[in-house]
Design an enzyme around this catalytic site. Sequence first.
Site, PDB file in Angstrom:
ATOM      1  N   SER A 573       0.688  -1.205   0.023  1.00 19.04           N
ATOM      2  CA  SER A 573      -0.189  -0.087  -0.008  1.00 19.04           C
ATOM      3  C   SER A 573       0.805   1.385  -0.067  1.00 19.04           C
ATOM      4  O   SER A 573       1.664   1.471  -0.899  1.00 19.04           O
ATOM      5  CB  SER A 573      -1.021   0.028   1.314  1.00 19.04           C
ATOM      6  OG  SER A 573      -1.747   0.860   1.231  1.00 19.04           O
ATOM      7  N   HIS A 694      -7.453  -5.152  -1.422  1.00 19.76           N
ATOM      8  CA  HIS A 694      -6.224  -4.678  -0.979  1.00 19.76           C
ATOM      9  C   HIS A 694      -5.552  -5.508   0.277  1.00 19.76           C
ATOM     10  O   HIS A 694      -4.304  -5.160   0.743  1.00 19.76           O
ATOM     11  CB  HIS A 694      -6.745  -3.224  -0.109  1.00 19.76           C
ATOM     12  CG  HIS A 694      -5.592  -2.344  -0.047  1.00 19.76           C
ATOM     13  ND1 HIS A 694      -4.725  -1.751  -1.042  1.00 19.76           N
ATOM     14  CD2 HIS A 694      -4.874  -1.659   1.115  1.00 19.76           C
ATOM     15  CE1 HIS A 694      -3.829  -0.808  -0.541  1.00 19.76           C
ATOM     16  NE2 HIS A 694      -4.036  -0.973   0.768  1.00 19.76           N
TER      17      HIS A 694
END
Length: 725
Positions: A573, A694
């Site tokens: 991320s 994610h």
Amino acid sequence: MRTTSSTLSTPRRHLVQLIALSTLSLAAAGGARAADPAYPATQQRPVQDQFHGTTVSEDYRWLEDFESPEVKRWVAAQNALTRARLDAIPGREALAARIKELVMTRPTGYGSLGHYGKHWFAMKYEPGRQQPRIVVMDSPDKPETVRVVLDPVQLAADGSLAIDWFKPSPDGKRIAVSLSEKGSERGSLHLYDVASGKPVDVVIPRVQFPTGGGSVSWQADGKGLLYTRYPAPGERAESDAMFFQQVWSHRLGEPLSKDRLVLGEGLPRIAETFLASGPKGLQIAQVLNGDGGEEAFWLQPQGGRWQQLSGFQDGVKGLQAAADGWLYLLSTKGAPKGQVLRLKLGQPLSKAEVLVPEAEGTLTQFKLLDGQLYLSYLLGGPSELRRLDLKTRKSQVLPLPAIASVDALVKGEKNELLASVQSYTQPQAWYRVHKDGHLAVTALAQKSNVDFSDVEVLREFATSKDGTRVPLNILRPKGLKLDGSHPVLLYGYGGYSVSQTPGFNALRKVWLERGGVMVIANLRGGGEFGEAWHLAGNLTRKQNVFDDFIGAAEHLIARGYTKPERLAIQGGSNGGLLMGAALTQRPELFRAVHASVGIYDMLRVELDANGAFNITEFGTVKDEAQFRALLGYSPLHKVKDGTRYPAVLFTTGDHDGRVNPMQSRKMVARLQAAQSASMAERPVLLRTSANAGHGMGSSTSEVIAERTDSYSFLMDQLGMPLQKP
């Protein structure tokens, strides 16, 4: 985000069927530059943009459109190539078996613990299960009384349905649960009866998105609730579907058409709202202005109107309401490491008094209990737990394991306090804090499935480019000789005020038992040393984060832990952005990189829904100074043709709503074209999962597959044995 019934604190903020071919050539337009012949052919279609008088070019914007058939074919070709390379690594099967063994035997753990009505509620994480379950029990000392309330695998056998979050009613008779599919974090609110486990009432859609998250708070009588809600179709433009989060009220048994808006008018487009309830029917709303750390609080006494307590610039980061009408606030205004203020409910913030002034450590959470204030501080990464008697003003430090983390403080029945504690070598345990100050472990303590007794944990400090001291948490085999020969995996994040605190991960043993060293860096941009540490690594100061990380790598080499050809780095991320910046700024410093769900084109990230929430952390191209800073480190734009880059594995998921997977696609295409080393020597690979987002809500099978791929890739590149010695 960590919440209890009366406390809010700062939130924050990973299998594809492959086409059986090793390469796939795409129809190329004339003039396209050929990449390494082993890679799928990738068209270059130059596009230019103007920013503040500067022309910026890129060649791979066409890869942004995942609905395009040719982009899907390109992704399939990249996946096929990646599978062919990773599956052929010698010893991979033995490594996969070891990873599966550790994941499938991981200790049973309990998260989101809380006491409601007559029961304790928790998320139960169990070995071998695809997803955690919501359970109730009589006591943390009686896990034999555990009963399952909701098992998402019963609703989706493949593990694709995940619990985003849940909240029991005050009497413990019902729970409200956000459920989403395939790691998408696009949740709908479901209500269940705790006694029967059966659904009740209606399903409320659009309560949770990966942009602003979601939340719920029950009303005092347990017959109604407040929930976050995103625009319904037709209410706003389609481009605003994941923005303008508001708070709505619902009464059980009534149709959704009767729900009403109670808070949200005038809030920012990028508002992120988290709800909690306090004593005597008090409702609390914590509203974030995107992800940059600006927060505001609204309060609603039972039967009263919503009133704003603090604004985005007032520095209030947490709140607990007491039954006697006092509010206790965690504030960083004029105290970047945090202080506790006290204020009578109904009074303006200007009337608040300092109860606990700023200290050496960074205050992260507190809990008021029976005249005692329990305070958890960060000391640059590890935690310290203190107790202050509000009457005598006497303070004491409560005993914790060395280099440990206090993850949560939870109020139980009869004014008892439970603390969740873990370290790098000891898994999470829930402790009961006794009146004499000692901590006694409850029956919910995890029992480790791996022996870390042959591992030692040290804290060392690297020096960044500007002289800043950067803490490093080093896990290494005991008796290690500093001769520069060891394979090292360096991890970093550095953003959003997210602190890298000591945490147990059995899979680290896979690396350590093969002679490796693992290092976790506490970089600027995080919150380890307070808000000043965070602000030193955001907006136009983001380069400090990359300098810190590079300084960490140089320290490990200078100290004799490793050398560049045996140094790998990993991050996801915002940490994926860190990987992109590190490998493009200092490619000679690293041998291998695993970059997960990362951001690489900093000039277009804000065009995505969640990217707009990141503007308060990264900045915007609309501001010239911020544009110059973004362009200065944007990994996609820092890639140079003919450079010898490290081997890189990029991983992403089709359902990632936080970072657009196109970021990974474009970066892979650019690096494959620029890499001077052969694919056989230093490959640049892309792994895209059809069953993940994610990382939140990933199934156990997905976790095993991803960890096997990333570890086998890094170990192979560093010349480590994949089979256990």
